[in-house]
Design a protein around this motif. Structure first.
Motif, PDB file in Angstrom:
ATOM      1  N   GLY A 106       9.688 -21.441 -18.157  1.00 15.68           N
ATOM      2  CA  GLY A 106      10.368 -22.509 -18.876  1.00 15.68           C
ATOM      3  C   GLY A 106      10.138 -23.901 -18.352  1.00 15.68           C
ATOM      4  N   GLU A 107       9.417 -24.058 -17.248  1.00 17.48           N
ATOM      5  CA  GLU A 107       9.158 -25.389 -16.718  1.00 17.48           C
ATOM      6  C   GLU A 107       8.020 -26.056 -17.491  1.00 17.48           C
ATOM      7  OE1 GLU A 107      10.896 -26.909 -14.553  1.00 17.48           O
ATOM      8  OE2 GLU A 107      12.127 -25.279 -13.724  1.00 17.48           O
ATOM      9  N   SER A 108       8.101 -27.384 -17.602  1.00 15.25           N
ATOM     10  CA  SER A 108       6.986 -28.123 -18.186  1.00 15.25           C
ATOM     11  C   SER A 108       5.837 -28.176 -17.183  1.00 15.25           C
ATOM     12  CB  SER A 108       7.426 -29.539 -18.566  1.00 15.25           C
ATOM     13  OG  SER A 108       7.779 -30.277 -17.401  1.00 15.25           O
ATOM     14  N   ARG A 109       4.668 -28.636 -17.652  1.00 14.98           N
ATOM     15  CA  ARG A 109       3.526 -28.706 -16.744  1.00 14.98           C
ATOM     16  C   ARG A 109       3.812 -29.655 -15.574  1.00 14.98           C
ATOM     17  NH1 ARG A 109      -1.693 -27.284 -16.834  1.00 14.98           N
ATOM     18  NH2 ARG A 109      -1.485 -26.516 -18.974  1.00 14.98           N
ATOM     19  N   PHE A 110       4.438 -30.794 -15.874  1.00 11.92           N
ATOM     20  CA  PHE A 110       4.717 -31.762 -14.816  1.00 11.92           C
ATOM     21  C   PHE A 110       5.753 -31.220 -13.841  1.00 11.92           C
ATOM     22  CE2 PHE A 110       7.326 -35.262 -13.147  1.00 11.92           C
ATOM     23  CZ  PHE A 110       6.354 -35.960 -12.452  1.00 11.92           C
ATOM     24  N   SER A 111       6.829 -30.620 -14.344  1.00 15.23           N
ATOM     25  CA  SER A 111       7.859 -30.095 -13.451  1.00 15.23           C
ATOM     26  C   SER A 111       7.346 -28.911 -12.641  1.00 15.23           C
ATOM     27  CB  SER A 111       9.105 -29.692 -14.242  1.00 15.23           C
ATOM     28  OG  SER A 111       8.793 -28.672 -15.182  1.00 15.23           O
ATOM     29  N   GLN A 130      -7.677 -25.622  -3.331  1.00 16.43           N
ATOM     30  CA  GLN A 130      -8.475 -24.409  -3.450  1.00 16.43           C
ATOM     31  C   GLN A 130      -7.812 -23.216  -2.786  1.00 16.43           C
ATOM     32  OE1 GLN A 130     -12.373 -25.385  -1.953  1.00 16.43           O
ATOM     33  NE2 GLN A 130     -13.079 -26.183  -3.922  1.00 16.43           N
ATOM     34  N   ASN A 131      -6.903 -23.470  -1.852  1.00 19.41           N
ATOM     35  CA  ASN A 131      -6.176 -22.379  -1.204  1.00 19.41           C
ATOM     36  C   ASN A 131      -5.007 -21.874  -2.044  1.00 19.41           C
ATOM     37  OD1 ASN A 131      -7.839 -22.496   1.071  1.00 19.41           O
ATOM     38  ND2 ASN A 131      -6.543 -24.032   2.067  1.00 19.41           N
ATOM     39  N   LEU A 132      -4.737 -22.535  -3.169  1.00 21.54           N
ATOM     40  CA  LEU A 132      -3.626 -22.126  -4.026  1.00 21.54           C
ATOM     41  C   LEU A 132      -4.097 -21.176  -5.119  1.00 21.54           C
ATOM     42  CD1 LEU A 132      -1.668 -25.478  -4.588  1.00 21.54           C
ATOM     43  CD2 LEU A 132      -1.156 -23.662  -2.963  1.00 21.54           C
ATOM     44  N   ASP A 133      -3.208 -20.314  -5.519  1.00 20.03           N
ATOM     45  CA  ASP A 133      -3.458 -19.436  -6.662  1.00 20.03           C
ATOM     46  C   ASP A 133      -3.008 -20.168  -7.930  1.00 20.03           C
ATOM     47  OD1 ASP A 133      -3.771 -17.474  -8.521  1.00 20.03           O
ATOM     48  OD2 ASP A 133      -2.517 -15.984  -7.506  1.00 20.03           O
ATOM     49  N   PRO A 134      -3.922 -20.491  -8.869  1.00 16.94           N
ATOM     50  CA  PRO A 134      -3.521 -21.227 -10.082  1.00 16.94           C
ATOM     51  C   PRO A 134      -2.458 -20.516 -10.900  1.00 16.94           C
ATOM     52  CG  PRO A 134      -5.917 -21.186  -9.836  1.00 16.94           C
ATOM     53  CD  PRO A 134      -5.362 -20.232  -8.831  1.00 16.94           C
ATOM     54  N   SER A 135      -2.356 -19.190 -10.746  1.00 22.26           N
ATOM     55  CA  SER A 135      -1.375 -18.446 -11.534  1.00 22.26           C
ATOM     56  C   SER A 135       0.054 -18.776 -11.124  1.00 22.26           C
ATOM     57  CB  SER A 135      -1.620 -16.939 -11.384  1.00 22.26           C
ATOM     58  OG  SER A 135      -1.458 -16.528 -10.036  1.00 22.26           O
ATOM     59  N   ILE A 136       0.253 -19.352  -9.924  1.00 22.41           N
ATOM     60  CA  ILE A 136       1.612 -19.696  -9.483  1.00 22.41           C
ATOM     61  C   ILE A 136       2.198 -20.768 -10.383  1.00 22.41           C
ATOM     62  CG2 ILE A 136       2.963 -20.676  -7.597  1.00 22.41           C
ATOM     63  CD1 ILE A 136       1.026 -19.443  -5.641  1.00 22.41           C
ATOM     64  N   GLU A 137       1.402 -21.792 -10.653  1.00 20.19           N
ATOM     65  CA  GLU A 137       1.878 -22.848 -11.534  1.00 20.19           C
ATOM     66  C   GLU A 137       2.047 -22.325 -12.956  1.00 20.19           C
ATOM     67  OE1 GLU A 137       0.155 -27.135 -13.030  1.00 20.19           O
ATOM     68  OE2 GLU A 137       0.085 -26.711 -10.871  1.00 20.19           O
ATOM     69  N   GLY A 138       1.125 -21.451 -13.375  1.00 20.15           N
ATOM     70  CA  GLY A 138       1.254 -20.860 -14.704  1.00 20.15           C
ATOM     71  C   GLY A 138       2.504 -20.015 -14.832  1.00 20.15           C
ATOM     72  N   ALA A 139       2.876 -19.310 -13.762  1.00 18.65           N
ATOM     73  CA  ALA A 139       4.093 -18.498 -13.800  1.00 18.65           C
ATOM     74  C   ALA A 139       5.327 -19.378 -13.942  1.00 18.65           C
ATOM     75  CB  ALA A 139       4.184 -17.655 -12.531  1.00 18.65           C
ATOM     76  N   ALA A 140       5.339 -20.522 -13.285  1.00 16.29           N
ATOM     77  CA  ALA A 140       6.465 -21.438 -13.419  1.00 16.29           C
ATOM     78  C   ALA A 140       6.581 -21.958 -14.847  1.00 16.29           C
ATOM     79  CB  ALA A 140       6.298 -22.601 -12.436  1.00 16.29           C
ATOM     80  N   MET A 141       5.450 -22.222 -15.495  1.00 16.33           N
ATOM     81  CA  MET A 141       5.481 -22.677 -16.879  1.00 16.33           C
ATOM     82  C   MET A 141       5.959 -21.567 -17.799  1.00 16.33           C
ATOM     83  SD  MET A 141       1.922 -24.871 -16.863  1.00 16.33           S
ATOM     84  CE  MET A 141       2.047 -25.239 -18.622  1.00 16.33           C
ATOM     85  N   ASP A 142       5.599 -20.323 -17.485  1.00 11.71           N
ATOM     86  CA  ASP A 142       6.083 -19.193 -18.290  1.00 11.71           C
ATOM     87  C   ASP A 142       7.586 -19.023 -18.183  1.00 11.71           C
ATOM     88  OD1 ASP A 142       3.513 -18.660 -19.130  1.00 11.71           O
ATOM     89  OD2 ASP A 142       3.148 -17.142 -17.568  1.00 11.71           O
TER      90      ASP A 142
END
Length: 269
Positions: free
Chosen positions: A167-172, A153-165
């Motif tokens: 070129g990273e896969s969801r798992f990576s 809950q302390n994380l910003d979900p957009s950080i993972e979304g930015a990594a996917m944008d």
């Protein structure tokens, strides 16, 4: 003056809670088999007897193995559940998470008897360390979820979304970005699950097989008064180990909050 009664109550409560624990090292180093005052003298031979007890060493080894496996499996399950609860949306999420957390409020004796009936009468399995591990994972997973849920809950979900944008896969993206950020919570979860499993007695008493866990073996020693100082010596070691694990867990919790830039509002310590 307004806070004086509350302060007195807090001091009396802490004395009532921790005074019995403070007596453990006193009698562990006392040169007498009778647990009573006055003390007879200083000795360390109870710790020597503890090291020479083969059955007790085996019980300690069983408990350490069970606690380690429980910490790993409970944290893995808690990691998946906490991520889904904090970062995903699906129908019935609240009810499902509440159902997963149900072992927190169930009496352990009910859980133990139910699992014993299911494992022996329904599935026909023999009782061994793995039956205890499965039960301990059941009761430790909600604690892991509670700890890891705060980390996610302390994380910003957009950080993972930015990594996917990028070129990273969801798992990576989860492995390279999210997982390092919640690593302090993972360590805290493993330490808390390890401590809970190591100290648990009721479920282990019902589900242990021919090789008892340490709490079950200690309970058996209580029938022999001459062995009580050995139990005190072991209790002293366990208290020191539990305090060390909790301090480490608190260190990683605060480190995670500091990394996320969140002000500490209090925790284990």
């Amino acid at each position: 003056m307004k806070g004086a009664p509350l302060r007195v109550y807090a001091i009396l409560y802490l004395l009532f809670l921790y005074a019995p624990i403070a007596l453990l090292p006193l009698f562990a180093f006392n040169d007498a088999t009778i647990i009573a005052f006055p003390l007879a003298g200083f000795t360390t031979h109870w710790f020597t007897d503890l090291a020479a007890n083969t059955a007790l060493r085996q019980a300690v080894g069983n408990s350490l193995f069970i606690a380690a496996m429980t910490a790993i499996f409970a944290t893995l399950l808690g990691l998946c559940a906490a991520r889904a609860g904090a970062m995903a949306r699906f129908p019935g999420k609240g009810g499902i998470i509440g159902f997963v957390m149900l072992p927190l409020v169930l009496p352990e004796i009910i859980v133990a008897v139910s699992l014993l009936i299911m494992l022996r009468q329904v599935l026909g399995l023999n009782l061994n360390n793995w039956t205890v591990i499965s039960a301990h994972v059941l009761i430790c997973t909600p604690f892991s979820i509670a700890i890891l849920n705060g980390a996610f809950q302390n994380l910003d979900p957009s950080i993972e979304g930015a990594a996917m944008d990028l070129g990273e896969s969801r798992f990576s993206a989860f492995r390279l970005v999210t997982l390092p950020l919640v690593m302090p919570g993972i360590v805290s979860s493993m330490l808390i699950a390890f401590t809970i499993s190591l100290d648990e007695f009721i479920i282990a008493f019902f589900l242990t097989g021919a090789n008892p866990t340490m709490p079950v073996y200690i309970w058996g020693l209580l029938r022999f008064p001459a062995q009580l100082p050995v139990v005190m010596a072991l209790g002293t070691i366990l208290v020191a180990l539990s305090i060390a694990l909790l301090v480490i867990a608190e260190f990683f919790r605060r480190r995670g909050l500091a990394r996320a830039g969140i002000k500490d509002q209090g925790g284990f310590l």
